[in-house]
Scaffold this motif. Structure first.
Motif, mmCIF file in Angstrom:
data_model
loop_
_atom_site.group_PDB
_atom_site.id
_atom_site.type_symbol
_atom_site.label_atom_id
_atom_site.label_comp_id
_atom_site.label_asym_id
_atom_site.label_seq_id
_atom_site.Cartn_x
_atom_site.Cartn_y
_atom_site.Cartn_z
ATOM 1 N N GLU A 80 40.675 3.917 2.152
ATOM 2 C CA GLU A 80 40.738 4.942 1.530
ATOM 3 C C GLU A 80 42.096 5.542 1.784
ATOM 4 N N GLY B 124 46.157 4.738 -2.708
ATOM 5 C CA GLY B 124 45.490 3.787 -3.188
ATOM 6 C C GLY B 124 45.949 2.295 -2.767
ATOM 7 N N VAL C 167 40.777 -0.673 -10.105
ATOM 8 C CA VAL C 167 40.933 0.271 -8.965
ATOM 9 C C VAL C 167 41.729 1.443 -9.389
ATOM 10 N N GLU C 168 42.866 1.427 -10.149
ATOM 11 C CA GLU C 168 43.595 2.561 -10.445
ATOM 12 C C GLU C 168 42.986 3.545 -11.629
#
Length: 174
Positions: free
Chosen positions: A75, A79, A123-124
């Motif tokens: 984390e 990112g 993810v983004e």
């Protein structure tokens, strides 16, 4: 882990390893599902319970590895672009070197890159199609993948941490 799950993992591993072994000798299109299940020592029904096609075996493998990566990601406000996640990326490339290079040399480089792109997009998060920021993601994944392929193709590649440090320094401003 229960016995059914363990057995299914064994079946999938046998199919994957057999497929890669056969791909050393001939193209994917020349490999039949019949010879694949026979070589893997599994039932045809076991193959189709896990996969839709021979190509699906390869895509599923890539996706499974990316999910393992997701579970280990650090984390960080940066990112995927954080130093720790760049190091993790190269450690995964190194860990799965044989599979990646076999896929690459068998003409499946775009399949790998497309799955890496989809993974990074997930993810983004969603970006508007008009957003210039989306190009950052594709610049990053393209550079990451190309660097990894060249690095993995070397006979004696430098340590994963060293290539990750080099890569991070070069891309941190994108």
């Amino acid at each position: 882990m229960d016995k059914r799950r363990e057995e299914n993992l064994r079946v999938k591993e046998n199919i994957i390893n057999t497929l890669f072994r056969f791909m050393q000798k001939k193209s994917l299109s020349d490999i039949t599902v019949t010879e694949l299940v026979k070589g893997a020592g599994v039932a045809r029904a076991s193959f189709y319970r896990n996969y839709d096609s021979k190509e699906d075996v390869l895509v599923t493998l890539i996706r499974d590895v990316l999910e393992l990566f997701r579970n280990e990601m650090k984390e960080d406000p940066a990112g995927l672009y954080s130093y720790d996640n760049v190091v993790l990326s190269f450690s995964y490339f190194q860990k799965y070197r044989k599979y990646i290079l076999d896929l690459y040399h068998s003409g499946f480089a775009m399949a790998i890159l497309e799955e890496i792109n989809h993974f990074h997009e997930s993810v983004e998060g969603t970006m508007p199609s008009s957003s210039i920021e989306k190009y950052k993601l594709y610049m990053y994944t393209g550079a990451l993948f190309n660097t990894a392929i060249v690095w993995l193709s070397e006979e004696n590649p430098v340590d994963a941490a060293d290539i990750a440090s080099f890569f991070f320094r070069k891309i941190k401003n994108i």
